[in-house]
Scaffold this motif. Structure first.
Motif, PDB file in Angstrom:
ATOM      1  N   GLU A  16      -7.275 -27.946  21.266  1.00  0.00           N
ATOM      2  CA  GLU A  16      -6.536 -25.874  21.174  1.00  0.00           C
ATOM      3  C   GLU A  16      -7.747 -26.402  22.194  1.00  0.00           C
ATOM      4  OE1 GLU A  16      -7.905 -24.350  17.423  1.00  0.00           O
ATOM      5  OE2 GLU A  16      -6.952 -25.547  16.526  1.00  0.00           O
ATOM      6  N   GLU A  18     -12.523 -32.553  18.260  1.00  0.00           N
ATOM      7  CA  GLU A  18     -11.736 -33.296  18.582  1.00  0.00           C
ATOM      8  C   GLU A  18     -10.633 -32.011  18.396  1.00  0.00           C
ATOM      9  OE1 GLU A  18      -8.862 -37.524  19.588  1.00  0.00           O
ATOM     10  OE2 GLU A  18     -10.528 -37.152  17.721  1.00  0.00           O
ATOM     11  N   GLN A  19     -10.554 -31.595  17.423  1.00  0.00           N
ATOM     12  CA  GLN A  19      -9.158 -30.584  17.162  1.00  0.00           C
ATOM     13  C   GLN A  19      -9.512 -29.779  17.907  1.00  0.00           C
ATOM     14  OE1 GLN A  19      -6.324 -30.814  15.946  1.00  0.00           O
ATOM     15  NE2 GLN A  19      -5.558 -29.191  15.715  1.00  0.00           N
ATOM     16  N   GLU A  20     -10.936 -28.608  17.732  1.00  0.00           N
ATOM     17  CA  GLU A  20     -11.057 -28.131  18.635  1.00  0.00           C
ATOM     18  C   GLU A  20     -10.967 -28.211  20.267  1.00  0.00           C
ATOM     19  OE1 GLU A  20     -15.346 -27.078  17.728  1.00  0.00           O
ATOM     20  OE2 GLU A  20     -14.394 -26.470  15.928  1.00  0.00           O
TER      21      GLU A  20
END
Length: 306
Positions: A50, A45-47
């Motif tokens: 970004e 989810e963070q990738e």
């Protein structure tokens, strides 16, 4: 009997404890697997966030590039440091008494060339649009009209295409009528052009120079020059043009080659450079055989300053 009952209960308790331990280990494994999946999900989810941020920045940049103003002045973004004007940004306002004034010398722009300067070296031909003689009478009283001036109308650039013509040279002979009768050998004088004809083929010096110029300066192949000659009304094949170039160049450049050869032999040493080339129809060799073109330079041809 009571002791056997207690032993049986103890055994059952031990089995229950063992089962509970097994269940606890399985639950701990499940919890670890769930935590690991959750960490992987958070990382993906963070990738994803970004990546969306990078894509949004690219969209903003391209949108500004496409629809923004085209001025060369760079806009300042909030929160972004200015690397080029950092000193000017952080510098306090100067004291008016301490300001230094610099004088910039006045420079003039390059003068634009006029139309007359661009075509100053070209010949000029004037075309006079005159009134026919039968119209040089007054329509009212019939009095002959007088010329009072001329008015400039327009200016044109005309390209005169090349033309080909055949020149026949004849030598006129003159003989003495008295010597024809009385002398043993008649006296005859023939007209000459004053120079020996050293050209190979029918082409004149100007024609040979023209085909060489077209070939080596304008990079015009011989087959296209052949089409040009045909367009002008002359059936001259490319083989004939090639013979003009080769034979006349060999004849006229021979003194220069002999001069360089003498200089080459007189030098203390010689430097050579070999360039591989393919030579077709070479006697005694296959077309696939590698040949070399040698460039030789003698020490006599090198300036003394080097």
């Amino acid at each position: 009997m009571a002791r056997d009952s207690r032993d049986q209960q103890l055994i059952e308790l031990k089995d229950t404890v063992k089962e509970l331990n097994t269940t606890i280990r399985n639950l701990n494994a499940l919890i670890e697997a769930a935590n690991k999946r959750e960490e992987e999900h958070l990382l993906k989810e963070q990738e994803h966030i970004e990546r969306e941020k990078v894509l949004q920045e690219q969209i903003d940049y391209l949108t500004k590039k496409l629809f923004g103003k085209s001025s060369e002045k760079r806009d300042e973004f909030e929160g972004q440091l200015n690397l080029f004007n950092e000193a000017e940004t952080l510098k306090a306002e100067p004291d008016p008494e301490e300001q230094e004034f610099t004088t910039v010398e006045k420079h003039t722009r390059k003068k634009k060339s006029k139309m007359a300067d661009k075509f100053a070296n070209l010949p000029v031909q004037e075309v006079i649009l005159d009134v026919p003689e039968n119209e040089r009478f007054c329509d009212v009283c019939g009095t002959p009209l007088e010329r009072i001036g001329k008015e400039f109308l327009r200016r044109e650039i005309e390209f005169i295409k090349p033309s080909i013509k055949i020149i026949y040279y004849y030598s006129v002979s003159y003989g003495c009528p008295k010597c024809k009768i009385n002398a043993e050998v008649p006296h005859i004088v023939r007209g000459r052009d004053g120079q020996a004809h050293m050209l190979h083929g029918m082409a004149s010096a100007g024609t040979v120079a023209w085909v060489m110029y077209q070939k080596y300066v304008n990079s015009l192949p011989l087959y296209r020059q052949e089409k040009d000659f045909k367009m002008y009304g002359a059936e001259i094949c490319r083989g004939t043009i090639a013979n003009w170039i080769i034979n006349n160049a060999e004849e006229f450049f021979k003194p220069m080659c002999n001069y360089f050869q003498r200089k080459l032999v007189a030098g203390r040493y010689a430097m050579a450079d070999e360039t591989p080339v393919q030579v077709l129809k070479e006697p005694g060799r296959r077309p696939e055989t590698k040949s070399y073109m040698c460039y030789v330079m003698s020490s006599c041809l090198i300036p003394k300053s080097l």
